[in-house]
Design a protein around this motif. Sequence first.
Motif, PDB file in Angstrom:
ATOM      1  N   VAL A 147       0.846  -1.203   0.000  1.00 39.28           N
ATOM      2  CA  VAL A 147       0.000   0.000   0.000  1.00 39.28           C
ATOM      3  C   VAL A 147       0.877   1.246   0.000  1.00 39.28           C
ATOM      4  N   LEU A 148       1.923   1.251   0.836  1.00 39.06           N
ATOM      5  CA  LEU A 148       2.822   2.405   0.876  1.00 39.06           C
ATOM      6  C   LEU A 148       3.534   2.594  -0.465  1.00 39.06           C
ATOM      7  N   ALA A 149       3.945   1.496  -1.084  1.00 30.46           N
ATOM      8  CA  ALA A 149       4.611   1.577  -2.389  1.00 30.46           C
ATOM      9  C   ALA A 149       3.653   2.106  -3.451  1.00 30.46           C
ATOM     10  N   ALA A 150       2.391   1.664  -3.429  1.00 29.53           N
ATOM     11  CA  ALA A 150       1.401   2.126  -4.401  1.00 29.53           C
ATOM     12  C   ALA A 150       1.142   3.626  -4.232  1.00 29.53           C
ATOM     13  N   LYS A 151       1.056   4.090  -2.991  1.00 29.70           N
ATOM     14  CA  LYS A 151       0.847   5.513  -2.733  1.00 29.70           C
ATOM     15  C   LYS A 151       2.032   6.331  -3.222  1.00 29.70           C
ATOM     16  N   ALA A 152       3.248   5.816  -3.005  1.00 28.95           N
ATOM     17  CA  ALA A 152       4.447   6.521  -3.461  1.00 28.95           C
ATOM     18  C   ALA A 152       4.464   6.602  -4.983  1.00 28.95           C
ATOM     19  N   ASP A 153       4.047   5.531  -5.667  1.00 33.49           N
ATOM     20  CA  ASP A 153       3.989   5.539  -7.137  1.00 33.49           C
ATOM     21  C   ASP A 153       2.967   6.550  -7.634  1.00 33.49           C
ATOM     22  N   GLU A 154       1.807   6.636  -6.969  1.00 36.65           N
ATOM     23  CA  GLU A 154       0.768   7.590  -7.372  1.00 36.65           C
ATOM     24  C   GLU A 154       1.261   9.026  -7.235  1.00 36.65           C
TER      25      GLU A 154
END
Length: 164
Positions: A147-154
Amino acid sequence: DAVIYHDVPVAGLDPVPTLVGGVAGRVPANARHISGRLGGHGGVFALAGSSKEGMITAAHFDDLDYDGVKEIIVGTVSGAVLIYKSVPEHGYVLVWKRRFPAPAYGIFSADINCDGANELVVVTLLGVHVMQPNLAHVRAKLLRQLVLAAKADEEEQPEAVSIQ
């Protein structure tokens, strides 16, 4: 207590972490000096409580709790397996201990059952012991990281501009 020399090329020590049997309760006289001089990066640290378990016969390094930082796992002649975690400003802290009925002669981790999580394998004089992590705990940690990685990508993705 056992002493770990942790990647200290500035101090002239080996660049590979090395465990050295120490005298109970004593750290080399220059340990605090070296650790302080390097501002907490690398240094010489005692593995607290390891001297109570006898000579270290096995060592392994792996990220057993999936936080991105490898723990130090040591086995002893008394059959104890000790796991130490690096804590900023405090060196290494004992976080887990288990005693086996015979000396620990080998420690490694591998995903031997293909479930996606490494098992801790301890080889003793009497056999091979396989310890599986709590899969619910592993799943929760890995989902948080995803989830943290997905938020960083967004946040890194520029917004799409539509041309009409």
